[in-house]
Design a protein around this motif. Structure first.
Motif, PDB file in Angstrom:
ATOM      1  N   TRP A   1      44.986  39.931  32.319  1.00  0.00           N
ATOM      2  CA  TRP A   1      45.193  40.461  33.676  1.00  0.00           C
ATOM      3  C   TRP A   1      45.758  39.395  34.611  1.00  0.00           C
ATOM      4  O   TRP A   1      46.729  39.646  35.330  1.00  0.00           O
ATOM      5  CB  TRP A   1      43.887  41.014  34.231  1.00  0.00           C
ATOM      6  CG  TRP A   1      43.952  41.265  35.718  1.00  0.00           C
ATOM      7  CD1 TRP A   1      43.351  40.555  36.707  1.00  0.00           C
ATOM      8  CD2 TRP A   1      44.703  42.297  36.372  1.00  0.00           C
ATOM      9  NE1 TRP A   1      43.661  41.067  37.937  1.00  0.00           N
ATOM     10  CE2 TRP A   1      44.494  42.136  37.756  1.00  0.00           C
ATOM     11  CE3 TRP A   1      45.538  43.322  35.920  1.00  0.00           C
ATOM     12  CZ2 TRP A   1      45.077  42.980  38.703  1.00  0.00           C
ATOM     13  CZ3 TRP A   1      46.124  44.165  36.866  1.00  0.00           C
ATOM     14  CH2 TRP A   1      45.892  43.988  38.229  1.00  0.00           C
TER      15      TRP A   1
ATOM     16  N   HIS B   1      49.285  38.729  33.881  1.00  0.00           N
ATOM     17  CA  HIS B   1      50.147  39.800  34.390  1.00  0.00           C
ATOM     18  C   HIS B   1      50.405  39.620  35.893  1.00  0.00           C
ATOM     19  O   HIS B   1      51.556  39.754  36.353  1.00  0.00           O
ATOM     20  CB  HIS B   1      49.479  41.149  34.122  1.00  0.00           C
ATOM     21  CG  HIS B   1      50.172  42.314  34.750  1.00  0.00           C
ATOM     22  ND1 HIS B   1      51.388  42.781  34.307  1.00  0.00           N
ATOM     23  CD2 HIS B   1      49.824  43.100  35.806  1.00  0.00           C
ATOM     24  CE1 HIS B   1      51.761  43.812  35.055  1.00  0.00           C
ATOM     25  NE2 HIS B   1      50.826  44.018  35.972  1.00  0.00           N
ATOM     26  N   VAL B   2      49.342  39.340  36.657  1.00  0.00           N
ATOM     27  CA  VAL B   2      49.512  39.120  38.094  1.00  0.00           C
ATOM     28  C   VAL B   2      50.414  37.916  38.342  1.00  0.00           C
ATOM     29  O   VAL B   2      51.289  37.944  39.225  1.00  0.00           O
ATOM     30  CB  VAL B   2      48.141  38.921  38.779  1.00  0.00           C
ATOM     31  CG1 VAL B   2      48.315  38.510  40.244  1.00  0.00           C
ATOM     32  CG2 VAL B   2      47.310  40.188  38.693  1.00  0.00           C
TER      33      VAL B   2
ATOM     34  N   HIS C   1      54.046  38.667  38.134  1.00  0.00           N
ATOM     35  CA  HIS C   1      54.579  39.533  39.201  1.00  0.00           C
ATOM     36  C   HIS C   1      53.871  39.193  40.520  1.00  0.00           C
ATOM     37  O   HIS C   1      53.229  40.058  41.127  1.00  0.00           O
ATOM     38  CB  HIS C   1      54.363  41.009  38.856  1.00  0.00           C
ATOM     39  CG  HIS C   1      54.879  41.399  37.508  1.00  0.00           C
ATOM     40  ND1 HIS C   1      54.120  41.281  36.358  1.00  0.00           N
ATOM     41  CD2 HIS C   1      56.090  41.879  37.116  1.00  0.00           C
ATOM     42  CE1 HIS C   1      54.828  41.697  35.318  1.00  0.00           C
ATOM     43  NE2 HIS C   1      56.035  42.057  35.747  1.00  0.00           N
TER      44      HIS C   1
ATOM     45  N   TYR D   1      52.242  41.970  43.920  1.00  0.00           N
ATOM     46  CA  TYR D   1      50.780  41.974  44.015  1.00  0.00           C
ATOM     47  C   TYR D   1      50.305  41.331  45.321  1.00  0.00           C
ATOM     48  O   TYR D   1      49.371  41.820  45.963  1.00  0.00           O
ATOM     49  CB  TYR D   1      50.161  41.266  42.812  1.00  0.00           C
ATOM     50  CG  TYR D   1      50.021  42.165  41.613  1.00  0.00           C
ATOM     51  CD1 TYR D   1      49.053  43.161  41.574  1.00  0.00           C
ATOM     52  CD2 TYR D   1      50.871  42.043  40.521  1.00  0.00           C
ATOM     53  CE1 TYR D   1      48.925  43.998  40.487  1.00  0.00           C
ATOM     54  CE2 TYR D   1      50.754  42.876  39.419  1.00  0.00           C
ATOM     55  CZ  TYR D   1      49.780  43.858  39.416  1.00  0.00           C
ATOM     56  OH  TYR D   1      49.652  44.704  38.336  1.00  0.00           O
TER      57      TYR D   1
ATOM     58  N   GLY E   1      51.300  43.815  48.188  1.00  0.00           N
ATOM     59  CA  GLY E   1      50.509  45.038  48.126  1.00  0.00           C
ATOM     60  C   GLY E   1      49.056  44.819  48.513  1.00  0.00           C
ATOM     61  O   GLY E   1      48.486  45.592  49.296  1.00  0.00           O
ATOM     62  N   ALA E   2      48.438  43.763  47.986  1.00  0.00           N
ATOM     63  CA  ALA E   2      47.027  43.496  48.295  1.00  0.00           C
ATOM     64  C   ALA E   2      46.850  43.127  49.763  1.00  0.00           C
ATOM     65  O   ALA E   2      45.914  43.596  50.431  1.00  0.00           O
ATOM     66  CB  ALA E   2      46.501  42.377  47.401  1.00  0.00           C
TER      67      ALA E   2
ATOM     68  N   VAL F   1      43.325  39.120  42.601  1.00  0.00           N
ATOM     69  CA  VAL F   1      44.722  39.494  42.825  1.00  0.00           C
ATOM     70  C   VAL F   1      45.408  38.495  43.751  1.00  0.00           C
ATOM     71  O   VAL F   1      46.385  37.838  43.378  1.00  0.00           O
ATOM     72  CB  VAL F   1      44.829  40.920  43.411  1.00  0.00           C
ATOM     73  CG1 VAL F   1      46.299  41.281  43.654  1.00  0.00           C
ATOM     74  CG2 VAL F   1      44.198  41.944  42.473  1.00  0.00           C
TER      75      VAL F   1
ATOM     76  N   ALA G   1      47.986  35.344  42.670  1.00  0.00           N
ATOM     77  CA  ALA G   1      49.361  35.626  43.104  1.00  0.00           C
ATOM     78  C   ALA G   1      49.867  34.549  44.060  1.00  0.00           C
ATOM     79  O   ALA G   1      50.985  34.031  43.898  1.00  0.00           O
ATOM     80  CB  ALA G   1      49.429  36.999  43.760  1.00  0.00           C
TER      81      ALA G   1
END
Length: 759
Positions: free
Chosen positions: A387, A390-391, A394, A398, A401-402, A709, A713
């Motif tokens: 996970w 993945h964050v 990208h 993220y 958006g967060a 997140v 990020a």
């Protein structure tokens, strides 16, 4: 160095566990005995120096009118819905008996006389605010002395009398007043038990072992016992607010179990490497205990920062809560390693129940039952590693958006309105709520929150007539009771009833208008003076002061946190990012509170029966507590990222490995805190609900959206500049107990790689 001291402390406790446990038993016993012998009862003193309501209280005390003491009110109405006190002789006779029996109670200084007002005529009764216009509702106001001369026995005597008279008289009898507020049992007992059970279940699922789940719970119970007993002793010296034990239990259980969880997780890692249990306990305290000490210290300092509000009850309440947190920190580095030493190698393995726990976590019971247990947390770390990777691949979507989600959740804060929920916000099952509703029905909503104007007419004998006329003419005032003048001092008191309820913004506007326009105009430039007091005015003043001082607290806590994190992580951007992200999570929690308590969204889920303003002092308390708690996760997570960076010198690897290795523990710790805090959100008292929901929301957001997140990020976007520190600043910053350059080196002997920074 701190790590070496903690290593010796933890290893020593693990080698001599029963001595340490016995010492804690002695301390807990002495604390409880001291609480019984010297402890006091919690009391609320919603005043602060320099406030207009405080000046009014001082004049009232000088006049000796008795209005400075505690009060209660007994509200009655005939059981026959068609009957009134004007035309029902049986109801009037019952009212006389009730007044007589209330007057006979211990410590009662006097009562109002609605029965006498009825005999004098209906108009007199109505003007005195003793019997409603329709004659259906009567109020017996009971005056007690100062709270220091009373106890819970006085409340019990009044409640017992009401229970008896309900069975004997043809009246519906309800009660309320400040006596109930001061001596009613605080919420918390059932909530603490629910929170402990939820925490035990989460710990069992996290570790798959009953023994491992029991140790943090046992440590937290020890610490909470000592902390609450110490708080009781403090109440014998000064006024400790009634919310302090509930808030202390809430925060104490949360941080205590969390701190134990982090140390226990590291201990099991060392056991999995084959270390002796006592050595593993020492190293666990040296590594995980270090951020525990720092994080706990941050919580304590943040809460003590409430002193900037210059509101005594907040300062004392913060001190009481910080004592509980400090005791939990001490227990984490002394009592917990003793438990770990006593448990021995049993924590390195789990029996059948433990395998069931791990099966519930992974959904693969057959394979887990047959396969040899993997290294501690390996399967979970792999999932989190995917996970976080993945964050990290990208980071822009993220991060945007967060951040957008949290900013949207923060928007309701623009409508924040502070006040204090009164008895009208309690459940209808409480007699205080039913009494409140009857008074509002019979006399108007403002009768539940009268204002007391204290005036010293020295040098201007005609000022009282002008004051009464000006106040009565104000559109926000429904009625003015007869003026009481103290013969010895000449001080006059006017009890006035607003047209709106204590919670309404219009009432606060009326108080402001009286102070800035009505009273100055009536007094003129003469020597006389007048001040607006009473419970509603005091709470309005405290709310205004806390709102004014909140920016000062925010600035002080932010600056302190930034400096401490810069010392810990030898970086400028890491602490700056941490401060900004913590502000986002706290702002979102504020927004959720406004939506639930002021707008009523989902209020029924936590038993909220009416919308209420946010308690005036809660935003400041929540900020201090939440900023400290959110720093816990920041320190735990970034300490591990820092270790990986020192080991590998690669920022991307450090982020993925550091976050994934701590993710399971952080989410488990957050679930425990959320469970503990939510158990308090279903309490009856709205203030307790606000504390519980606000803390639970902020911790949930912080441990999920922020830590899992936003942190990976933003750290990916910053790259190597995460650890940038100007050379001149690096030379200025001290190197000592707070640094983390050698977090694991001192306990494991592994030499870290040099820190790579942009000079």
């Amino acid at each position: 160095m701190l790590s070496k001291a903690l290593l010796r402390l933890g290893a020593g406790a693990a080698r001599h566990p029963w001595r340490v446990i016995a010492a804690w038993l002695v301390v807990a016993t002495l604390a409880v005995l001291a609480a019984v012998a010297f402890g006091g009862r919690n009391a609320d003193s919603m005043t602060a120096p320099g406030l207009d309501s405080q000046r009014a209280a001082e004049l009232i005390e000088r006049a000796g009118t008795g209005q400075e003491g505690m009060t209660a009110q007994v509200v009655v109405t005939p059981l026959d819905g068609a009957a009134t006190f004007f035309d029902h002789d049986g109801a009037r006779t019952a009212l006389v008996r009730l007044q007589t029996e209330v007057q006979r109670l211990p410590h009662v200084l006097g009562t109002s006389d609605p029965a006498g007002a009825l005999d004098a005529g209906g108009d007199t009764a109505v003007r005195g605010g003793l019997v409603s216009v329709d004659g259906r509702i009567a109020v017996v106001r009971v005056q007690y002395p100062d709270q220091s001369r009373l106890s819970a026995e006085d409340l019990d005597a009044l409640v017992d009398l009401g229970d008896r008279l309900r069975a004997e008289l043809p009246l519906r009898v309800e009660m309320g007043g400040s006596l109930f507020y001061a001596f009613s049992d605080a919420d918390g007992g059932a909530s603490e038990l629910i929170g402990l059970l939820a925490a035990a279940a989460i710990l069992f699922l996290a570790f798959g072992s009953l023994v491992a789940a029991a140790l943090p719970i046992g440590m937290a119970v020890f610490g909470l016992t000592v902390g609450v007993a110490t708080m009781t002793v403090l109440a014998g010296v000064t006024d400790v607010p009634t919310f302090a034990p509930v808030l202390g239990s809430m925060v104490g259980l949360g941080v205590g179990i969390d701190y134990a969880l982090f140390v226990l997780a590291r201990h099991r890692e060392y056991l999995a490497r084959g270390l002796d249990p006592r050595e593993a306990a020492g190293r666990a305290v040296a590594t995980a205990g270090r951020p525990v000490v720092f994080a706990g210290g941050t919580v304590v300092v943040s809460i003590l920062g409430l002193a900037v509000a210059n509101v005594p009850f907040m300062t004392v309440g913060g001190l009481a809560v910080s004592i509980v947190v400090l005791i939990m920190v001490v227990a984490s580095v002394t009592l917990l390693p003793a438990f770990l030493g006593a448990a021995g190698p049993r924590l390195a393995r789990a029996g059948r129940i433990g395998r069931i726990g791990r099966a519930l976590q992974t959904g693969k019971p057959g394979r887990l039952a047959r396969r040899r247990r993997p290294a501690a947390g390996a399967a979970h770390a792999a999932g989190w590693r995917r996970w976080i990777g993945h964050v990290s691949r990208h980071p822009v979507p993220y991060a945007v958006g967060a951040a957008g989600l949290l900013l949207t959740a923060t928007l309701p804060v623009l409508g924040l309105r502070v006040g204090l929920p009164d008895d009208g916000s309690l459940p209808r099952s409480r007699t205080e709520r039913r009494a409140y509703d009857l008074v509002a029905e019979g006399f108007g909503p403002g009768t539940n929150g009268p204002l007391v104007i204290a005036a010293d007419p020295t040098g201007d004998p005609g000022v009282l007539d002008r004051l009464v006329g000006a106040v009565a003419a104000d559109p926000g005032i429904a009625s003015v009771a007869p003026t009481h003048i103290d013969r010895a001092t000449g001080i006059a008191t006017l009890v006035v009833f607003p047209t709106t309820g204590p919670q309404d913004k219009a009432t606060a506007d009326t108080i402001t208008r009286l102070r800035t326009d009505v009273l100055p105009t009536a007094i003129g430039h003469g020597p006389a003076r007048a001040h607006v007091g009473g419970a509603a005015a005091s709470l309005s003043d405290v709310g205004r002061r806390t709102s004014e001082r909140l920016p000062v607290l925010v600035a002080a806590v932010l600056a302190m946190s930034f400096l401490l994190l810069m010392l810990v992580f030898r970086s400028v951007l890491v602490p700056l990012k941490a401060v900004l992200l913590n502000l986002l999570s706290i702002g979102a929690a504020y927004g959720v509170m406004v939506a639930v308590f002021q707008w009523g969204w989902g209020g029924a889920l936590i038993g909220l029966e009416a919308t209420v303003p946010i308690v005036s002092f809660i935003p400041m308390f929540l900020f201090a507590i939440l900023f400290g708690l959110s720093m816990d996760y920041e320190v735990f997570l970034l300490s591990r990222v820092r270790e990986e960076y020192l080991r590998t010198g690669d920022n991307g690897t450090a982020i993925v490995e550091g976050v994934s290795r701590t993710a399971r523990i952080i989410t488990s710790a957050a679930l425990i805190m959320v469970a503990v805090f939510l158990s308090f959100a279903v309490a009856e008292d709205p203030s307790t609900k606000m504390f519980g929901l606000g803390l639970a929301t902020a911790i949930f957001i912080d441990a999920t959206v922020v830590r899992m997140v936003l942190v990976p990020a933003t750290m990916t976007l910053l790259g190597r500049t995460n650890w940038w520190l100007p050379k001149w600043l690096d030379r200025m910053l001290p190197r000592g107990p707070v640094g983390t350059d050698d977090t694991d080196a001192e306990s494991t002997g592994e030499a870290p790689r040099p820190l790579l920074v942009d000079r």
